[in-house]
Motif scaffolding. Sequence first.
Motif, PDB file in Angstrom:
ATOM      1  N   GLY A 194      14.734  36.607  65.147  1.00 32.78           N
ATOM      2  CA  GLY A 194      14.408  36.643  63.727  1.00 32.78           C
ATOM      3  C   GLY A 194      14.953  35.521  62.873  1.00 32.78           C
ATOM      4  O   GLY A 194      14.677  35.481  61.677  1.00 32.78           O
ATOM      5  N   GLY A 195      15.758  34.638  63.453  1.00 32.22           N
ATOM      6  CA  GLY A 195      16.260  33.523  62.674  1.00 32.22           C
ATOM      7  C   GLY A 195      17.653  33.744  62.109  1.00 32.22           C
ATOM      8  O   GLY A 195      18.375  34.677  62.475  1.00 32.22           O
ATOM      9  N   ARG A 196      18.025  32.871  61.167  1.00 31.25           N
ATOM     10  CA  ARG A 196      19.413  32.785  60.709  1.00 31.25           C
ATOM     11  C   ARG A 196      19.879  33.979  59.878  1.00 31.25           C
ATOM     12  O   ARG A 196      20.990  34.471  60.058  1.00 31.25           O
ATOM     13  CB  ARG A 196      19.599  31.501  59.895  1.00 31.25           C
ATOM     14  N   ILE A 197      19.054  34.415  58.940  1.00 34.50           N
ATOM     15  CA  ILE A 197      19.516  35.459  58.012  1.00 34.50           C
ATOM     16  C   ILE A 197      19.804  36.779  58.738  1.00 34.50           C
ATOM     17  O   ILE A 197      20.897  37.336  58.581  1.00 34.50           O
ATOM     18  CB  ILE A 197      18.506  35.659  56.869  1.00 34.50           C
ATOM     19  N   PRO A 198      18.875  37.300  59.535  1.00 33.38           N
ATOM     20  CA  PRO A 198      19.205  38.518  60.266  1.00 33.38           C
ATOM     21  C   PRO A 198      20.409  38.343  61.186  1.00 33.38           C
ATOM     22  O   PRO A 198      21.262  39.237  61.281  1.00 33.38           O
ATOM     23  CB  PRO A 198      17.927  38.811  61.071  1.00 33.38           C
ATOM     24  N   ALA A 199      20.489  37.195  61.848  1.00 26.99           N
ATOM     25  CA  ALA A 199      21.609  36.945  62.757  1.00 26.99           C
ATOM     26  C   ALA A 199      22.934  36.906  62.003  1.00 26.99           C
ATOM     27  O   ALA A 199      23.947  37.439  62.473  1.00 26.99           O
ATOM     28  CB  ALA A 199      21.395  35.634  63.509  1.00 26.99           C
ATOM     29  N   ALA A 200      22.934  36.293  60.814  1.00 29.35           N
ATOM     30  CA  ALA A 200      24.160  36.221  60.012  1.00 29.35           C
ATOM     31  C   ALA A 200      24.607  37.605  59.564  1.00 29.35           C
ATOM     32  O   ALA A 200      25.812  37.925  59.573  1.00 29.35           O
ATOM     33  CB  ALA A 200      23.934  35.322  58.796  1.00 29.35           C
ATOM     34  N   LEU A 201      23.650  38.438  59.184  1.00 31.54           N
ATOM     35  CA  LEU A 201      23.981  39.814  58.789  1.00 31.54           C
ATOM     36  C   LEU A 201      24.594  40.591  59.950  1.00 31.54           C
ATOM     37  O   LEU A 201      25.575  41.328  59.785  1.00 31.54           O
ATOM     38  CB  LEU A 201      22.724  40.526  58.280  1.00 31.54           C
ATOM     39  N   LEU A 228      11.809  43.533  63.139  1.00 33.67           N
ATOM     40  CA  LEU A 228      11.883  42.724  64.354  1.00 33.67           C
ATOM     41  C   LEU A 228      11.858  43.625  65.587  1.00 33.67           C
ATOM     42  O   LEU A 228      12.122  44.825  65.489  1.00 33.67           O
ATOM     43  CB  LEU A 228      13.173  41.889  64.345  1.00 33.67           C
ATOM     44  N   PRO A 229      11.563  43.066  66.754  1.00 36.59           N
ATOM     45  CA  PRO A 229      11.580  43.867  67.981  1.00 36.59           C
ATOM     46  C   PRO A 229      12.980  44.414  68.266  1.00 36.59           C
ATOM     47  O   PRO A 229      13.986  43.856  67.816  1.00 36.59           O
ATOM     48  CB  PRO A 229      11.161  42.862  69.064  1.00 36.59           C
ATOM     49  N   ASP A 230      13.037  45.477  69.016  1.00 36.16           N
ATOM     50  CA  ASP A 230      14.309  46.064  69.422  1.00 36.16           C
ATOM     51  C   ASP A 230      15.054  45.056  70.295  1.00 36.16           C
ATOM     52  O   ASP A 230      14.529  44.639  71.341  1.00 36.16           O
ATOM     53  CB  ASP A 230      14.063  47.354  70.212  1.00 36.16           C
ATOM     54  N   PRO A 231      16.255  44.628  69.889  1.00 39.09           N
ATOM     55  CA  PRO A 231      16.972  43.602  70.657  1.00 39.09           C
ATOM     56  C   PRO A 231      17.406  44.072  72.039  1.00 39.09           C
ATOM     57  O   PRO A 231      17.773  43.256  72.880  1.00 39.09           O
ATOM     58  CB  PRO A 231      18.181  43.282  69.768  1.00 39.09           C
ATOM     59  N   ARG A 232      17.355  45.379  72.281  1.00 35.63           N
ATOM     60  CA  ARG A 232      17.714  45.905  73.602  1.00 35.63           C
ATOM     61  C   ARG A 232      16.602  45.719  74.618  1.00 35.63           C
ATOM     62  O   ARG A 232      16.850  45.814  75.830  1.00 35.63           O
ATOM     63  CB  ARG A 232      18.067  47.397  73.501  1.00 35.63           C
ATOM     64  N   SER A 233      15.402  45.438  74.138  1.00 32.58           N
ATOM     65  CA  SER A 233      14.264  45.282  75.042  1.00 32.58           C
ATOM     66  C   SER A 233      13.464  44.014  74.756  1.00 32.58           C
ATOM     67  O   SER A 233      12.343  43.866  75.221  1.00 32.58           O
ATOM     68  CB  SER A 233      13.344  46.504  74.945  1.00 32.58           C
ATOM     69  N   SER A 234      14.037  43.099  73.982  1.00 35.31           N
ATOM     70  CA  SER A 234      13.369  41.839  73.645  1.00 35.31           C
ATOM     71  C   SER A 234      14.348  40.681  73.791  1.00 35.31           C
ATOM     72  O   SER A 234      15.561  40.871  73.691  1.00 35.31           O
ATOM     73  CB  SER A 234      12.837  41.871  72.207  1.00 35.31           C
ATOM     74  N   GLY A 235      13.811  39.484  74.014  1.00 34.06           N
ATOM     75  CA  GLY A 235      14.675  38.324  74.176  1.00 34.06           C
ATOM     76  C   GLY A 235      15.552  38.473  75.401  1.00 34.06           C
ATOM     77  O   GLY A 235      15.075  38.652  76.518  1.00 34.06           O
ATOM     78  N   VAL A 278      19.676  45.999  61.786  1.00 37.56           N
ATOM     79  CA  VAL A 278      19.106  44.843  61.084  1.00 37.56           C
ATOM     80  C   VAL A 278      17.697  44.544  61.579  1.00 37.56           C
ATOM     81  O   VAL A 278      16.799  44.251  60.783  1.00 37.56           O
ATOM     82  CB  VAL A 278      20.026  43.610  61.248  1.00 37.56           C
ATOM     83  N   CYS A 279      17.478  44.626  62.870  1.00 32.23           N
ATOM     84  CA  CYS A 279      16.141  44.371  63.412  1.00 32.23           C
ATOM     85  C   CYS A 279      15.136  45.377  62.864  1.00 32.23           C
ATOM     86  O   CYS A 279      13.992  45.019  62.558  1.00 32.23           O
ATOM     87  CB  CYS A 279      16.171  44.410  64.942  1.00 32.23           C
ATOM     88  N   ARG A 280      15.549  46.623  62.718  1.00 35.31           N
ATOM     89  CA  ARG A 280      14.645  47.625  62.150  1.00 35.31           C
ATOM     90  C   ARG A 280      14.353  47.325  60.685  1.00 35.31           C
ATOM     91  O   ARG A 280      13.212  47.447  60.233  1.00 35.31           O
ATOM     92  CB  ARG A 280      15.269  49.019  62.296  1.00 35.31           C
ATOM     93  N   LEU A 281      15.371  46.906  59.939  1.00 31.56           N
ATOM     94  CA  LEU A 281      15.181  46.588  58.531  1.00 31.56           C
ATOM     95  C   LEU A 281      14.252  45.394  58.337  1.00 31.56           C
ATOM     96  O   LEU A 281      13.474  45.350  57.370  1.00 31.56           O
ATOM     97  CB  LEU A 281      16.535  46.307  57.871  1.00 31.56           C
TER      98      LEU A 281
END
Length: 200
Positions: A50-57, A30-37, A24-27
């Motif tokens: 990335g907010g609600r929509i990516p997180a919900a997906l 967004l940054p790679d969640p393995r190396s961000s946040g 989803v982050c690539r789509l």
Amino acid sequence: MIALLILMIGVAYLCGSLSSAIIVCRLFGLPDPRSSGSNNPGATNVYRLGGRIPAALVLVADILKGTLPVYTSYFLELSPPMLGMVAIAACLGHIFPLYFGFKGGKAVATAFGAMLPIGLDLAGMLIATWILVVFITGYSSLGAILAVGLAPLFTWFIKPVYTLPVAMLSLLIIFRHRENIQRLLTGKEGKVWAKGKVKE
């Protein structure tokens, strides 16, 4: 039956290995969640990035990774302990994804999805526990730990025959959160609405 169990364990692991947070982050660019946040490829970190929509997906996809293999195994008439093994395989796929360098998330949503076939009443109790704890404390990890910790007890009252596989799954998820438990005890755990570089 053993051959069928081995097949479903393999299928569950491969399903779990589809890291929806990374995809989803690539789509969404967004940054790679393995190396961000928080560096954790899960829905909570994707929400921060990335907010609600990516997180919900990510959340829906992670739940389905647990639900589909377990539901399929249930209809294939595997025994409750075998269903527990299939559920654990799906979670291990999420934790150690074959397709993404074996660096995955905590598997909370996948574990929830694996428990979902037991019944909507159990699902509701788990969600209510998580929401209540997060609302009171702000800690997503604490909500997850308490929800999965209580899952075997909830299951005992709803469908006792599944208590053992749920307990197996709960132990895996709690073990996966051992670093979070340490940070909670020392007051260093990040809250769910925190932005930036936090641990999860």
